[in-house]
Scaffold this motif. Structure first.
Motif, mmCIF file in Angstrom:
data_model
loop_
_atom_site.group_PDB
_atom_site.id
_atom_site.type_symbol
_atom_site.label_atom_id
_atom_site.label_comp_id
_atom_site.label_asym_id
_atom_site.label_seq_id
_atom_site.Cartn_x
_atom_site.Cartn_y
_atom_site.Cartn_z
ATOM 1 N N GLU A 55 0.745 -1.159 -0.040
ATOM 2 C CA GLU A 55 -0.273 0.033 0.023
ATOM 3 C C GLU A 55 0.896 1.242 -0.161
ATOM 4 N N GLU A 56 2.098 1.145 0.907
ATOM 5 C CA GLU A 56 2.793 2.266 0.944
ATOM 6 C C GLU A 56 3.638 2.691 -0.300
ATOM 7 N N LEU A 57 3.984 1.609 -0.879
ATOM 8 C CA LEU A 57 4.785 1.777 -2.431
ATOM 9 C C LEU A 57 3.779 2.122 -3.540
ATOM 10 N N LEU A 58 2.338 1.621 -3.395
ATOM 11 C CA LEU A 58 1.725 2.042 -4.606
ATOM 12 C C LEU A 58 1.032 3.250 -4.423
ATOM 13 N N TYR A 59 0.741 3.837 -3.067
ATOM 14 C CA TYR A 59 0.013 5.031 -2.934
ATOM 15 C C TYR A 59 0.565 6.080 -2.294
ATOM 16 N N GLN A 60 1.939 5.864 -1.674
ATOM 17 C CA GLN A 60 2.455 7.141 -0.827
ATOM 18 C C GLN A 60 3.761 7.389 -0.960
ATOM 19 N N ASP A 84 11.460 7.622 -6.671
ATOM 20 C CA ASP A 84 12.666 7.147 -6.418
ATOM 21 C C ASP A 84 12.671 6.268 -5.162
ATOM 22 N N ASP A 85 11.888 6.368 -4.001
ATOM 23 C CA ASP A 85 11.860 5.426 -3.117
ATOM 24 C C ASP A 85 11.228 4.211 -3.514
ATOM 25 N N VAL A 86 10.090 4.031 -4.302
ATOM 26 C CA VAL A 86 9.671 2.881 -4.900
ATOM 27 C C VAL A 86 10.531 2.190 -5.618
ATOM 28 N N ILE A 87 11.347 3.003 -6.513
ATOM 29 C CA ILE A 87 12.173 2.240 -7.420
ATOM 30 C C ILE A 87 13.576 1.575 -6.678
ATOM 31 N N ARG A 88 13.861 2.279 -5.512
ATOM 32 C CA ARG A 88 14.905 1.672 -4.538
ATOM 33 C C ARG A 88 14.111 0.456 -3.935
ATOM 34 N N GLU A 89 13.064 0.634 -3.218
ATOM 35 C CA GLU A 89 12.547 -0.702 -2.711
ATOM 36 C C GLU A 89 12.196 -1.748 -3.460
ATOM 37 N N LEU A 90 11.924 -1.531 -4.686
ATOM 38 C CA LEU A 90 11.574 -2.780 -5.556
ATOM 39 C C LEU A 90 12.852 -3.430 -5.881
ATOM 40 N N SER A 91 13.856 -2.731 -5.757
ATOM 41 C CA SER A 91 15.290 -3.316 -6.250
ATOM 42 C C SER A 91 15.730 -4.338 -5.195
#
Length: 151
Positions: A10-15, A19-26
């Motif tokens: 939820e946090e990755l998709l909406y909040q 750049d944070d999403v890309i880093r976290e996905l890795s």
């Protein structure tokens, strides 16, 4: 899937910021979480995040197929020349790169099944128009079928 994983998604998709999403996905090492993320992704946010998801070595073949079809990959199978002539460069690059990765079997994980749910008539027309269309892009992929939660 546990509540902690759902909160992370939820946090990755909406909040989170892009750049944070890309880093976290890795850093995610669970193919199922990557798959659920991809299934709930809002394509209005562009192609940077789906590209980052695909760069994760844990990304499953089923997830690659899901992204291909969600990005209108059927259009590429039906009329590749139309896609190649498109002025939408990011979309065209995304589909072409993903098509090649799928065709060349570059996904090592094959634990999540994806079914594009094409009819027999659609498959027939695709094969008639281009007999070299890889079956992997039209048929259900190997692996376990999973129910995708709406997040």
């Amino acid at each position: 899937m546990d509540k902690k994983a759902i909160r992370i998604l939820e946090e990755l998709l909406y909040q989170a910021e892009k750049d944070d999403v890309i880093r976290e996905l890795s850093t995610i090492d669970n193919p199922l979480i990557l798959h659920f993320f991809a299934a709930n992704y809002n394509w209005n946010n562009g192609f940077d995040i789906p590209n980052a998801l695909l760069e994760n070595e844990k990304c499953d073949l089923g997830t690659g197929l899901l992204l291909f079809h969600d990005a209108d990959g059927y259009r590429m199978l039906e009329t590749p020349e139309e896609v190649l002539a498109s002025s939408l460069e990011e979309w065209k690059d995304f589909l072409c790169n993903l098509y090649n990765r799928l065709k060349n079997a570059e996904f090592t994980s094959r634990s999540i099944s994806y079914n594009p749910e094409l009819t027999k008539i659609q498959k027939f027309k695709l094969k008639k128009g281009n007999p070299k269309t890889p079956d992997i892009l039209m048929d259900q992929s190997p692996g376990e079928a999973v129910d995708i939660p709406k997040i």
